[in-house]
Design an enzyme around this catalytic site. Structure first.
Site, PDB file in Angstrom:
ATOM      1  N   SER A 189       6.753  -0.555   9.856  1.00 10.49           N
ATOM      2  CA  SER A 189       5.379  -0.450   9.389  1.00 10.49           C
ATOM      3  C   SER A 189       5.227   0.914   8.740  1.00 10.49           C
ATOM      4  CB  SER A 189       4.417  -0.554  10.582  1.00 10.49           C
ATOM      5  OG  SER A 189       3.146  -0.043  10.231  1.00 10.49           O
TER       6      SER A 189
ATOM      7  N   HIS B  31       9.504  -3.508   2.976  1.00 11.61           N
ATOM      8  CA  HIS B  31       9.123  -3.775   1.575  1.00 11.61           C
ATOM      9  C   HIS B  31      10.368  -4.125   0.750  1.00 11.61           C
ATOM     10  CE1 HIS B  31       5.810  -0.917   2.858  1.00 11.61           C
ATOM     11  NE2 HIS B  31       5.147  -2.011   2.527  1.00 11.61           N
TER      12      HIS B  31
ATOM     13  N   HIS C 105       9.193   1.071   2.800  1.00 13.65           N
ATOM     14  CA  HIS C 105      10.271   1.108   3.794  1.00 13.65           C
ATOM     15  C   HIS C 105      11.115  -0.159   3.658  1.00 13.65           C
ATOM     16  CE1 HIS C 105       7.789  -1.721   6.000  1.00 13.65           C
ATOM     17  NE2 HIS C 105       6.792  -0.851   6.052  1.00 13.65           N
TER      18      HIS C 105
ATOM     19  N   MET D  11       0.849  -1.194   0.000  1.00 14.90           N
ATOM     20  CA  MET D  11       0.000   0.000   0.000  1.00 14.90           C
ATOM     21  C   MET D  11       0.889   1.250   0.000  1.00 14.90           C
ATOM     22  SD  MET D  11      -3.460  -0.901   2.000  1.00 14.90           S
ATOM     23  CE  MET D  11      -2.867  -0.737   3.651  1.00 14.90           C
TER      24      MET D  11
ATOM     25  N   GLY E 205       4.928 -10.171   4.072  1.00  8.27           N
ATOM     26  CA  GLY E 205       5.713 -10.081   5.302  1.00  8.27           C
ATOM     27  C   GLY E 205       5.028 -10.811   6.449  1.00  8.27           C
TER      28      GLY E 205
ATOM     29  N   VAL F 116      11.058  -7.142   9.555  1.00  8.20           N
ATOM     30  CA  VAL F 116      12.256  -6.283   9.613  1.00  8.20           C
ATOM     31  C   VAL F 116      12.023  -5.273  10.741  1.00  8.20           C
ATOM     32  CG1 VAL F 116      13.724  -4.667   8.341  1.00  8.20           C
ATOM     33  CG2 VAL F 116      12.639  -6.579   7.137  1.00  8.20           C
TER      34      VAL F 116
HETATM   35  O1  PAF Z   1      -0.087  -5.800   3.626  1.00 12.61           O
HETATM   36  C1  PAF Z   1      -0.496  -4.862   2.909  1.00 12.61           C
HETATM   37  O2  PAF Z   1       0.185  -3.867   2.667  1.00 12.61           O
HETATM   38  C2  PAF Z   1      -1.883  -4.946   2.304  1.00 12.61           C
HETATM   39  O3  PAF Z   1      -2.782  -5.555   3.175  1.00 12.61           O
HETATM   40  C3  PAF Z   1      -1.905  -5.641   0.925  1.00 12.61           C
HETATM   41  C4  PAF Z   1      -1.467  -7.093   1.010  1.00 12.61           C
HETATM   42  C5  PAF Z   1      -0.982  -4.884  -0.035  1.00 12.61           C
HETATM   43  C6  PAF Z   1      -3.318  -5.605   0.361  1.00 12.61           C
HETATM   44  O4  PAF Z   1      -3.782  -4.298   0.205  1.00 12.61           O
END
Ligand code: PAF
Length: 283
Positions: free
Chosen positions: A188, A37, A34, A30, A150, A179
Site C-alpha cells: 500500500s 502498481h 510500488h 494516486m 487491485g 501483492v
Molecule cells: O485505488 C486508488 O489508488 C484510487 O482510489 C483511484 C482508483 C486511483 C482513484 O483515485
C-alpha cells in the site's frame, strides 16, 4: 514514455492510440508507486494494451484533511518508475482541470448506492463518492478498453464494476491480485508512513486473514477469530467482516461456501485495509 500534464493532451494521446488500432489500458493510481502498481501495469502490457498510467491524489476521496496532507507524494520517483516499467503515457492531471471548483465542492458527484454503505463507506463518509466521481472522469477522458484495479481495495473494485455496468461504460474491469511483502503485509502507498515500531503490528491484518482462511468455520466465528488476532497485534480495529464477494452483504451463520473476509485497522494513525478468500461453514 509520453507525459501529459494537461487534460486535452491526455485525451488526444489516448485517442491517437485508439486511432492507431491499440486497445488503451488504464491504470489509475494516486502515485507513490510500488510493486502492486507494477503488477497492474504488467497485466495491461501482457494484454497488449497501450498503457495509460494516471497519477492523481484525488482530494474528493479523502474525508480527513490530515490524511490528504499526509498522503505520500513523489512525482520524480513515480516518473522514473513508470518509465522503467515501459508505460506508454503517464498522466499527471492538474487539480485545476480535474476539479476546477476545488476547494469548493464540484457540482457533479457519482454515487453508487448499496455496495458503498458498509465497511470503508461506514467509516469514511464521502470516500466512495469521491472515488466514483474521479474514476468516471478518468474513464471519460481516457476512453480505455480495459481498466486495471487491485483486489486490495476490494470494495472499490466491486463499486467500480457496478458503476461501469450501470452507466454503460464500454470498458472491461480487470482485477489484479494483492501483492504482498514476503512477511505478508499487503503493499500500500500508506506503508511508507509506518514507523519501525508500527510495522510489525501492521502484520496483524494479514495474520487475521490467514487465521480465518486456515480453518473454515461459521461466519460469526471467523469474525471473532480475526478480531482477536487484530487486538492481540495491538492495532485499533475498524472492522473484521465476512461478506458475499459480489454484494458485500455480511454473511450469516446459515450460509456456507467461499466468501470474502475484509479487515481494516489503524496502526499508529495509519489506516490499513486487507482482504482474502475464506470458506465458511454452517453453524
Ligand atoms: O485505488 C486508488 O489508488 C484510487 O482510489 C483511484 C482508483 C486511483 C482513484 O483515485
Amino acid at each position: 514514455m509520453e507525459v501529459a500534464t494537461d487534460l486535452e493532451a491526455w485525451r488526444a494521446a489516448a485517442a491517437a492510440a485508439r486511432a492507431a488500432g491499440r486497445t488503451v489500458g488504464l491504470v489509475p493510481t494516486m502515485g507513490a508507486l510500488h510493486a502492486g502498481h507494477d503488477s497492474l501495469v504488467r497485466a495491461a502490457q501482457r494484454a497488449g494494451d497501450f498503457v495509460v498510467l494516471t497519477v492523481f491524489v484525488n482530494p474528493r476521496q479523502f474525508n480527513d484533511p490530515a490524511d490528504l496532507r499526509a498522503y505520500p507524494r513523489d512525482a520524480a520517483a513515480d516518473r522514473a518508475r513508470a518509465a522503467a516499467l515501459g508505460v506508454d503515457l503517464l498522466v499527471e492531471p492538474p487539480l485545476s482541470q480535474m476539479w476546477p471548483a476545488d476547494p469548493a465542492p464540484t457540482a457533479t458527484t457519482v454515487h453508487v448506492a448499496g455496495l458503498t454503505d458498509g465497511l470503508e463507506g461506514a467509516g469514511r463518509p464521502g470516500h466512495f463518492d469521491g472515488v466514483a466521481s474521479v474514476v468516471t472522469k478518468l474513464l471519460v477522458v481516457t476512453g480505455p478498453g480495459r481498466a486495471y484495479f487491485g483486489e486490495k481495495d476490494f470494495q472499490q473494485l466491486a463499486m467500480v464494476r457496478q458503476m461501469v455496468a450501470d452507466l454503460g461504460f464500454a470498458v472491461a474491469i480487470e482485477a489484479c491480485p494483492i501483492v504482498r511483502e514476503p512477511d505478508g503485509l499487503a503493499l500500500s502507498s500508506r506503508n511508507v508512513r509506518l514507523s519501525a515500531a508500527a510495522r510489525p503490528r501492521a502484520l496483524g491484518l494479514s495474520r487475521a486473514l490467514a487465521a480465518a482462511a486456515g480453518a473454515p468455520a461459521p461466519a460469526s466465528a471467523l469474525r471473532a477469530r480475526m478480531r482477536a488476532v487484530l487486538e492481540e497485534s495491538g492495532v485499533e480495529v475498524a472492522y473484521a467482516e465476512v461478506v458475499d464477494p459480489l454484494t458485500l452483504r455480511p454473511c450469516d451463520d446459515a450460509e456456507h461456501g467461499l466468501r470474502r473476509a475484509l479487515v481494516a485497522a489503524r496502526v499508529d494513525g495509519v489506516r490499513l485495509i486487507d482482504n482474502g478468500p475464506v470458506l465458511i461453514t454452517e453453524a
